[in-house]
Motif scaffolding. Structure first.
Motif, PDB file in Angstrom:
ATOM      1  N   ILE A 277      -1.630 -15.330  -1.273  1.00 50.12           N
ATOM      2  CA  ILE A 277      -1.719 -13.885  -1.493  1.00 50.12           C
ATOM      3  C   ILE A 277      -1.413 -13.199  -0.156  1.00 50.12           C
ATOM      4  O   ILE A 277      -2.168 -13.347   0.806  1.00 50.12           O
ATOM      5  CB  ILE A 277      -3.138 -13.473  -1.958  1.00 50.12           C
ATOM      6  N   PRO A 278      -0.303 -12.460  -0.095  1.00 54.11           N
ATOM      7  CA  PRO A 278      -0.001 -11.766   1.160  1.00 54.11           C
ATOM      8  C   PRO A 278      -0.909 -10.542   1.320  1.00 54.11           C
ATOM      9  O   PRO A 278      -1.134  -9.822   0.352  1.00 54.11           O
ATOM     10  CB  PRO A 278       1.456 -11.309   0.980  1.00 54.11           C
TER      11      PRO A 278
ATOM     12  N   ALA B 225       6.071  -5.158   3.968  1.00 58.04           N
ATOM     13  CA  ALA B 225       6.158  -5.617   2.577  1.00 58.04           C
ATOM     14  C   ALA B 225       7.551  -6.177   2.289  1.00 58.04           C
ATOM     15  O   ALA B 225       7.700  -7.197   1.612  1.00 58.04           O
ATOM     16  CB  ALA B 225       5.816  -4.485   1.617  1.00 58.04           C
ATOM     17  N   LEU B 226       8.557  -5.493   2.838  1.00 56.45           N
ATOM     18  CA  LEU B 226       9.935  -5.976   2.663  1.00 56.45           C
ATOM     19  C   LEU B 226      10.129  -7.349   3.310  1.00 56.45           C
ATOM     20  O   LEU B 226      10.741  -8.242   2.743  1.00 56.45           O
ATOM     21  CB  LEU B 226      10.912  -4.982   3.295  1.00 56.45           C
TER      22      LEU B 226
ATOM     23  N   GLY C   7       6.167 -10.088  -4.157  1.00 58.70           N
ATOM     24  CA  GLY C   7       5.775  -8.768  -3.668  1.00 58.70           C
ATOM     25  C   GLY C   7       4.690  -8.106  -4.508  1.00 58.70           C
ATOM     26  O   GLY C   7       3.908  -7.290  -3.999  1.00 58.70           O
ATOM     27  N   SER C   8       4.609  -8.476  -5.787  1.00 54.05           N
ATOM     28  CA  SER C   8       3.625  -7.816  -6.650  1.00 54.05           C
ATOM     29  C   SER C   8       2.197  -8.237  -6.295  1.00 54.05           C
ATOM     30  O   SER C   8       1.231  -7.624  -6.727  1.00 54.05           O
ATOM     31  CB  SER C   8       3.913  -8.134  -8.116  1.00 54.05           C
ATOM     32  N   LEU C   9       2.076  -9.322  -5.502  1.00 57.34           N
ATOM     33  CA  LEU C   9       0.728  -9.794  -5.147  1.00 57.34           C
ATOM     34  C   LEU C   9       0.196  -9.166  -3.858  1.00 57.34           C
ATOM     35  O   LEU C   9      -0.954  -9.351  -3.493  1.00 57.34           O
ATOM     36  CB  LEU C   9       0.745 -11.322  -4.967  1.00 57.34           C
ATOM     37  N   ILE C  10       1.067  -8.427  -3.150  1.00 61.92           N
ATOM     38  CA  ILE C  10       0.676  -7.922  -1.829  1.00 61.92           C
ATOM     39  C   ILE C  10      -0.537  -7.000  -1.901  1.00 61.92           C
ATOM     40  O   ILE C  10      -0.611  -6.112  -2.745  1.00 61.92           O
ATOM     41  CB  ILE C  10       1.847  -7.166  -1.161  1.00 61.92           C
TER      42      ILE C  10
ATOM     43  N   ALA D  46      -8.412 -10.047  -6.183  1.00 61.55           N
ATOM     44  CA  ALA D  46      -7.159 -10.803  -6.235  1.00 61.55           C
ATOM     45  C   ALA D  46      -7.416 -12.302  -6.065  1.00 61.55           C
ATOM     46  O   ALA D  46      -6.751 -13.132  -6.683  1.00 61.55           O
ATOM     47  CB  ALA D  46      -6.202 -10.303  -5.151  1.00 61.55           C
ATOM     48  N   ILE D  47      -8.398 -12.632  -5.229  1.00 61.04           N
ATOM     49  CA  ILE D  47      -8.738 -14.045  -5.033  1.00 61.04           C
ATOM     50  C   ILE D  47      -9.201 -14.653  -6.354  1.00 61.04           C
ATOM     51  O   ILE D  47      -8.751 -15.727  -6.768  1.00 61.04           O
ATOM     52  CB  ILE D  47      -9.838 -14.191  -3.952  1.00 61.04           C
ATOM     53  N   VAL D  48     -10.094 -13.929  -7.027  1.00 66.42           N
ATOM     54  CA  VAL D  48     -10.620 -14.421  -8.309  1.00 66.42           C
ATOM     55  C   VAL D  48      -9.493 -14.550  -9.332  1.00 66.42           C
ATOM     56  O   VAL D  48      -9.408 -15.525 -10.077  1.00 66.42           O
ATOM     57  CB  VAL D  48     -11.714 -13.458  -8.828  1.00 66.42           C
ATOM     58  N   LYS D  49      -8.612 -13.536  -9.359  1.00 70.43           N
ATOM     59  CA  LYS D  49      -7.587 -13.484 -10.392  1.00 70.43           C
ATOM     60  C   LYS D  49      -6.410 -14.423 -10.144  1.00 70.43           C
ATOM     61  O   LYS D  49      -5.913 -15.076 -11.055  1.00 70.43           O
ATOM     62  CB  LYS D  49      -7.058 -12.048 -10.475  1.00 70.43           C
TER      63      LYS D  49
END
Ligand code: GDP
Ligand code: MG
Length: 596
Positions: A127-128, A144-145, A155-158, A175-178
């Motif tokens: 996960i960035p 992000a780029l 990129g959608s995980l940033i 985000a970690i959980v998901k």
């Protein structure tokens, strides 16, 4: 197991890993705000001061997610310096995922890449996270780029956050959980526990940090270390909450600790597998490697009376630092001391600082050396890391020295300067590519000896702080090595001898002479300082004689000033070593180590 997530934060130094860890600990309310001290995970004084993590720590965060369920998020902290990259890789194998943390103002750096590659090799979900979005100089869109286009990550995980203000931290926990997978493994299989760290506790012995891959372990079990077959009875197992919390058992998927009365961390090697004596697993987990010391230096107490104290301090330190090795050494100039092996220069500095600070011994260090292979005319091969063991030059057939592959990430405009630096340091096979616009990733094969000598400082200075650096060991190559001796009033000061490449010998000799001239106080007679190779003088300077008594400056009546001056001299004496009839201050030995 569905409610466990094992993850690590990987980042370039200073991008905010420790700060983010602190915020997560606060968000999960693991401890009261009153108990909270910034940078909880960096709990060694030196780590706090230098802002680097040396010894990794693990913490189990109970997190109540938005789905109403409570998850155990195990944060495995990793050391943030190339000297400790093996420890990083062991820590990563105990995780399923990693947060790749990037400073919004700095963007991707060399260790961001190096750590990302390590994470990818371990098949971690990534996960960035873009940190420090509160900074006026932050450029989150640009970073992000870089993440999407240059690193090829989703990129959608940033996640965007400020570890400083706490903004975005809860979203990261979600985000970690998901997005990170829960651990796999079978609690009913034979035990396989991966050691990824060990700390020494004076009361309980070694606290072994493990990831249980398969099986279950509980107090009373007899465990076996697969690398050396030693066996111990388990006294306690548990989780790393803010404090250690004992549990009935640990099973597959969990990260926790084992106490088994192990007296030294030497028996608990990162990467080793623990199994049960009565129901052993068939195979150790892959990837175990003995740590390799690559930098060597001798440590001497300033006062010879402190020798026993130094010995005791080193033994204590080694309880907690399995990567440190030491053995007796002696010098005509400095008396008894220890030859020590380190993972790198930072490791050496940390050990020196801890000895001086925590154990209160003042030290003199000799010039750090790498390990050379000598092939002698009688067909034997010897390894030499100490100038005192330099063989008879007539018997040397050839010498080999260790090379590394350096990876340097720089803004394009510094290309010329970095190229020059690498050439000066005998670099070979340079190549480069553009991992992202405006940035160059420069790789070069360099002698390790050139890197341990102030390479990193020079790189930082010629790139105005923008250059970042990482390296890996490569192989041994032919070298033209000489032993450089320093003479004070005609006498060799053995502790100042160095192993150097012939091409560098004159420059190093001159430098040592100049530094000593600065540091050795004038005495009643002239002092000649010389550098020599096998009896040939290649550089010289003098410290001229003192003309007047030091107290002559104080006029008659001022007794207290006179006394102060004499006391100060006495104080200075304590930190001096007498060689022949010359007093050499501790600072002189250190000065020779320093570059320009
Ligand atoms: P580490 O080396 O990755 O562990 O980095 P640290 O957590 O020690 O942070 C390095 C420096 O950046 C410290 O001075 C922090 O206070 C600062 N820092 C960390 N996160 C943020 C942030 O979100 N915003 C700002 N402005 N500074 C931050
Ligand atoms: Mg840190």
């Amino acid at each position: 197991m569905k409610h466990i997530r094992n993850f690590s934060i990987i980042a370039h130094i200073d991008h905010g890993k420790s700060t983010l860890a602190d915020r997560m600990i606060q968000k999960c309310k693991l401890i009261s705000d009153r108990e909270f001290k910034d940078q909880l995970l960096d709990n060694m004084d030196i780590e706090r001061e230098r802002g680097i993590t040396i010894k990794s720590q693990t913490i189990c965060l109970p997190y109540q997610a938005r789905d109403g369920q409570t998850y155990d998020l195990n944060l495995v902290d990793t050391p943030g310096h190339v000297d400790f990259s093996y420890e990083v890789s062991r820590a990563l194998t105990s995780c399923e995922g990693a947060l790749l943390l990037i400073d919004a103002a700095q963007g991707v750096e060399a260790q961001t890449l190096a750590n990302l590659y390590l994470a990818m090799e371990n098949d971690l979900e990534i996960i960035p996270v873009i940190n420090k979005i509160d900074l006026p100089s932050a450029e989150p869109e640009k970073v992000a780029l870089q993440i999407e286009e240059d690193l090829g990550l989703d990129g959608s995980l940033i996640q965007y956050c400020s570890a400083k203000t706490g903004k975005g931290v809860e979203d990261i926990l979600e985000a970690i959980v998901k997005h990170l997978p829960p651990p796999e493994g079978d609690p009913d299989k034979e035990l396989q526990a991966l050691i990824f760290d060990a700390h020494y506790d004076a009361f309980r012995g070694t606290i072994i940090s493990v990831r249980i891959i398969n099986g279950t372990i509980k107090a009373g079990d007899v465990i076996r270390f697969m690398s050396n077959g030693t066996e111990y009875r388990v006294e306690e197992v548990g989780l790393f909450k803010f404090r250690r919390e004992a549990e009935k058992k640990l099973s597959a998927g969990q990260i926790g600790y084992i106490l088994a009365g192990v007296k030294t961390v030497r028996d608990t090697r990162p990467g080793d597998t623990i199994t049960l004596r009565d129901r052993p697993c068939a195979k150790a987990l892959p990837g175990f490697k003995e740590v390799q010391q690559v930098v060597f230096s001798s440590l001497y107490p300033i006062s010879t009376d402190d020798y026993e104290d130094l010995a005791a301090a080193l033994e204590k330190l080694q309880l907690n630092d399995a990567a440190l090795s030491f053995q007796k050494d002696s010098s005509a100039a400095l008396g008894f001391g220890f030859r020590c092996g380190f993972l790198g220069l930072l490791h050496l500095e940390v050990v020196q600082e801890r000895l001086e600070r925590e154990f209160d011994v003042s030290l003199i260090l000799t010039v750090p050396s790498v390990k050379y292979n000598f092939y002698l005319s009688d067909g034997t091969k010897i390894e030499v890391d100490n100038p005192a063991h330099f063989p008879d030059p007539a018997k040397i057939q050839r010498v080999e020295e260790p090379f590394i592959r350096a990876t340097i990430l720089i803004p394009e405009r510094y290309m010329g300067a970095v190229m020059t630096l690498c050439m000066e340091r005998r670099g070979e096979n340079t190549s480069y590519h553009y991992p992202m616009p405006g940035r160059i990733e420069f790789t070069c094969e360099l002698p390790l000896a050139e890197v341990i000598y102030d390479f990193y400082d020079r790189l930082k200075s010629i790139t105005q702080g923008y250059g970042s650096f990482d390296y890996e060991m490569l192989d041994y190559r032919l070298s033209d090595l000489v032993k450089l001796d320093i003479l004070v009033n005609g006498e060799i000061v053995d502790a100042l001898s160095q192993l150097v490449h012939r091409n560098n010998s004159r420059a190093r000799g001159l430098h040592a002479c100049e530094m000593l001239k600065e540091e050795i106080p004038r005495q009643m007679f002239k002092i000649a300082i010389q550098a020599a190779i096998g009896g040939n003088i290649i550089a010289r300077t003098n410290v001229s004689a003192l003309r007047k008594d030091v107290t002559a400056k104080c006029y008659g009546g001022d007794i207290s000033r006179k006394r102060k001056l004499l006391e100060k001299q006495k104080e200075g004496k304590k930190r001096m070593k007498t060689v022949g009839n010359v007093d050499i201050p501790q600072t002189a030995f250190l000065a020779v180590l320093r570059s320009e």
